[in-house]
Design an enzyme around this catalytic site. Structure first.
Site, mmCIF file in Angstrom:
data_model
loop_
_atom_site.group_PDB
_atom_site.id
_atom_site.type_symbol
_atom_site.label_atom_id
_atom_site.label_comp_id
_atom_site.label_asym_id
_atom_site.label_seq_id
_atom_site.Cartn_x
_atom_site.Cartn_y
_atom_site.Cartn_z
ATOM 1 C CD GLU A 124 -2.992 -1.124 2.253
ATOM 2 O OE1 GLU A 124 -2.694 -0.588 3.325
ATOM 3 O OE2 GLU A 124 -4.096 -1.645 2.023
ATOM 4 C CG ASP A 130 -7.621 -5.421 5.146
ATOM 5 O OD1 ASP A 130 -7.143 -5.636 6.268
ATOM 6 O OD2 ASP A 130 -7.728 -4.285 4.647
ATOM 7 C CD GLU A 177 -9.704 -1.189 8.298
ATOM 8 O OE1 GLU A 177 -8.796 -1.811 8.897
ATOM 9 O OE2 GLU A 177 -9.559 -0.737 7.157
HETATM 10 O O1 GCW Z 1 -6.923 -2.898 6.871
HETATM 11 C C1 GCW Z 1 -6.194 -2.108 6.000
HETATM 12 C C2 GCW Z 1 -6.475 -0.729 6.450
HETATM 13 C C3 GCW Z 1 -5.318 0.205 6.397
HETATM 14 C C4 GCW Z 1 -4.125 -0.486 7.028
HETATM 15 C C5 GCW Z 1 -3.799 -1.718 6.223
HETATM 16 C C6 GCW Z 1 -2.681 -2.530 6.840
HETATM 17 C C7 GCW Z 1 -2.376 0.397 8.374
HETATM 18 O O2 GCW Z 1 -7.563 -0.229 5.742
HETATM 19 O O3 GCW Z 1 -5.684 1.365 7.084
HETATM 20 O O4 GCW Z 1 -3.016 0.356 7.142
HETATM 21 O O5 GCW Z 1 -4.905 -2.561 6.161
HETATM 22 O O6 GCW Z 1 -2.986 -3.445 7.579
HETATM 23 O O7 GCW Z 1 -1.526 -2.243 6.587
#
Ligand code: GCW
Length: 722
Positions: A310, A384, A412
């Protein structure tokens, strides 16, 4: 008239006398409320009345403080511990060497089976008497034993004659804070970061000590205080000084501090022209940085790294591998005993491959190439932190590498700060999954605790939900998720039920009626959320960016950040085909697992649309069609929340009004939002299926357009850069 007034006044007085004192949740599960039952008071003072304790260590001193706090609360009088052995001692706490009793064969024998952080708690004869003893090899073990005892005393239980021996199943039990230096918290729903960088190192908020107490009471022994989307500033000298001040507070509680290491730091703050892990100057920079950190924090835990994920920098920027990057940091930390937690959360939209497969593809070829002090930190599932995912295929697939699971405590994708969702069942589901690698019975828990591969090192991480909100976690029930993570990290054999029951008794009281009601609410809550958000294996259909609320229509831009990429709904059907006819992500699992999941007839409904794309009229195990089942699941989720609300009303008056009302209001929001999820998702999916809603469900209100037009520019927890 007078009489009526008298009765009225009398009942007001009586009511206020009965009203339980207000609580704001700050004390978490360490409330130490006054014990009113005389027998119980006697029982507690029979144990804490005369504690003899090794006060020569800083941990001994915090044990004394905790016992004083507990006795002040429960018995109304703080009872300080004695530093010298006394015949009248009711409890003796310490490590071998200090008091004669610890050098007896009885205690020595018991300590044989006790590891570094474990403890023995039981009765031991010494001289002509019997003493209750908490014995450990290290002060931290004595602290954990003390918290165990206090848990028993607070929750209305008693110590049986059977001695207790406890050892943590996992060595490094860490919280991961996604906290930024400006005090925003990525995916944080409980206010701002508790680390007040501006005032550190000279001012330390008293809450920091309470944070350490709470963690130690669960056995959490490490904390990464900075976001994985890292800022190199934390590695500069002034910040190291600030971190050292926090480490001082944590040390007596057995908690090590860790930092996230931004991979490009040598170039960003070190004045080098590159951060290439094979460049000698870069390697030297990290060695010097590690030396500098350890000079002020001798028990520094190590680095957590998100690299080439990312947009974060990483070794691949220089044509190197994750192993090259992780090993460089590991080499810098090794002389000091530090570890590297290297995250496997990697995926790229430039690779034309199912996102669920990418981490496996990148990391399995590197198996066996990481140093001994490196852990690969793997999210519980391959996408995720969704409400439900199958276990990550990396578990079991890297026998030559230490893997550590990463669980998300912050919600989240599970209702953020407004939904009551007890996550222990989610954690448990992952830990108990059988990978069949290399053989049946190799659950994720047994792989990560080292028992499958005879590995000594083990670690687990939980992404924290803690912030500056007075009750720490925003939603009072968020505390239960922090609690559950800590307890499972210590002992993954505990069940969600046991943990819920413990937490409820400590948090709300031991009245069996109240415990029963709240336990039922908690245990049904995760499945409820799965149903009203992502039933039948759906995933990643939330709103864009903020991830708050439903967004199954999200499309455009990077495909792997859209919803349509994951649900693949069209007029024919819905679901992601991950079998051999599709992306074949299934092939990354053991043959036994493949066998269960590959056939839609045997694949559990819970994972159906994760692995299969099926026609809307596919016949489900229930006999109904897929479309009907999908509608009913969404509806069942909303109904469950309705039941949770009704149940909660039954505990009114059984706890203080403040906490009761706060949860009551949030449950109302949760019901509104569960309906929102159901309506928005069903209207959207109907636009593909073209089928009517079954008449037995509550018919979705509103129009799809209305839901699609909702905007949340100030939803909490978003990255500051977004
Ligand atoms: O879950 C996703 C999130 C990001 C996060 C990323 C990760 C810290 O939306 O905000 O960044 O994963 O775990 O690296």
């Amino acid at each position: 008239m007078k009489i009526r007034l008298f009765v009225l006044l009398g009942s007001i007085l009586l009511f206020s006398a009965l009203k339980l004192p207000a609580e704001d949740g700050y004390e978490l599960w360490l409330r130490y409320l006054p014990e009113t039952d005389p027998e119980r008071r006697e029982y507690i003072s029979g144990i804490l009345g005369q504690v003899v304790l090794d006060l020569s260590t800083s941990t001994g001193q915090v044990i004394d403080e905790e016992i004083q706090k507990a006795t002040r609360g429960m018995l109304g009088e703080a009872l300080p511990c004695r530093r010298d052995f006394a015949k009248r001692a009711t409890l003796v706490i310490g490590t071998p060497g200090r008091f004669g009793i610890f050098n007896t064969d009885a205690v020595r024998g018991e300590l044989d089976g006790v590891g570094p952080e474990g403890y023995f708690m039981g009765r031991v004869s010494y001289g002509k008497r019997d003493y209750l003893v908490i014995a450990a090899n290290e002060p931290a073990g004595a602290l954990y034993g003390t918290f165990h005892l206090l848990r028993i005393l607070q929750s209305g239980s008693i110590l049986t004659d059977r001695p207790i021996t406890e050892n943590p199943k996992i060595r490094h039990r860490l919280l991961n804070h996604w906290d930024n230096p400006d005090r925003t918290v990525e995916r944080g729903y409980a206010g701002f970061s508790i680390w007040d960088w501006h005032k550190l190192p000279h001012y330390i908020d008293p809450g920091i000590k309470d944070y350490a107490r709470a963690n130690a009471s669960l056995g959490i022994n490490g904390t990464v205080i900075t976001n994985v989307n890292a800022n190199a500033v934390v590695l500069t000298s002034p910040y190291i000084e600030k971190v050292a001040a926090l480490a001082e507070v944590f040390r007596p509680y057995g908690i090590k501090i860790y930092l996230t290491a931004r991979f490009s730091s040598p170039a960003e703050i070190g004045g080098l022209s590159t951060s290439d892990p094979l460049d000698p100057a870069v390697r030297e920079w990290w060695v010097a940085k590690a030396d500098e950190i350890y000079a002020s924090i001798p028990d520094f835990g190590g680095f957590l790294v998100k690299a080439n994920s990312e947009g974060q920098p990483g070794p691949q920027d220089y044509g190197r591998t994750h192993a090259d990057g992780a090993n460089m940091l590991a080499d810098a930390l090794a002389p000091h005993g530090g570890i590297v937690m290297w995250r496997a959360f990697v995926y790229s939209h430039e690779i034309a491959e199912d996102r669920a497969k990418q981490a496996y593809n990148e990391f399995v070829p590197l198996d066996g190439r990481f140093r001994d002090n490196v852990f690969i930190q793997v999210k519980n599932g391959p996408i995720d932190f969704q409400p439900r995912e199958p276990f990550h295929p990396l578990f079991g697939a890297m026998p030559g590498t230490a893997l550590a699971p990463e669980l998300q405590i912050t919600q989240e994708y599970l209702g953020q700060g407004t939904h009551l969702v007890y996550l222990a069942p989610l954690f448990e589901e992952c830990l108990d999954s059988d990978t069949y690698l290399p053989r049946e019975g190799s659950t994720v828990a047994r792989i990560i605790d080292g028992s499958v591969d005879n590995r000594e090192q083990s670690a687990i991480a939980g992404v924290s939900n803690i912030g500056t909100d007075r009750n720490w976690t925003g939603h009072l029930f968020g505390q239960a998720n922090w609690y559950a993570f800590g307890r499972l990290a210590w002992d993954h054999g505990l069940s969600s039920e046991e943990i819920a029951e413990e937490w409820i008794k400590l948090t709300f009281g031991k009245d069996p009626f109240l415990v029963g009601i709240i336990r039922e609410i908690m245990l049904s809550s995760r499945e409820a959320a799965v149903n009203y958000m992502t039933p039948l294996g759906l995933h990643h259909i939330m709103g864009e960016g903020h991830h708050y609320g439903p967004g199954p229509w999200v499309s455009g831009g990077r495909p792997d950040w859209t919803s349509v990429y994951y649900h693949r709904a069209d007029s024919m059907g819905i679901g992601f085909d991950r079998t051999a006819s599709g992306s074949n992500a299934l092939r990354q699992y053991a043959p036994e697992v493949q066998e269960i999941f590959s056939d839609p007839e045997t694949c559990p409904d819970a994972y159906l649309l994760w692995f299969h794309h099926l026609p809307w009229d596919f016949t489900m195990k229930s006999g109904g069609s897929l479309w009907e089942e999908l509608c009913r699941k969404y509806d069942a989720g909303v109904r469950s929340v309705g039941r949770m609300r009704e149940s909660w009303q039954k505990v009114e008056g059984k706890m203080d009004e403040e906490r009761y009302q706060s949860v009551r209001s949030l449950l109302k929001i949760q019901e509104i939002e569960a309906r929102w999820w159901r309506n928005a998702c069903l209207l959207y999916f109907q636009s593909h299926s073209g089928l009517p809603f079954p008449p037995d469900i509550e018919q979705p209100e509103g129009t799809l357009r209305e839901y699609m037009n909702l905007r949340f520019p100030y939803a909490p927890g978003i990255r500051p850069t977004w």
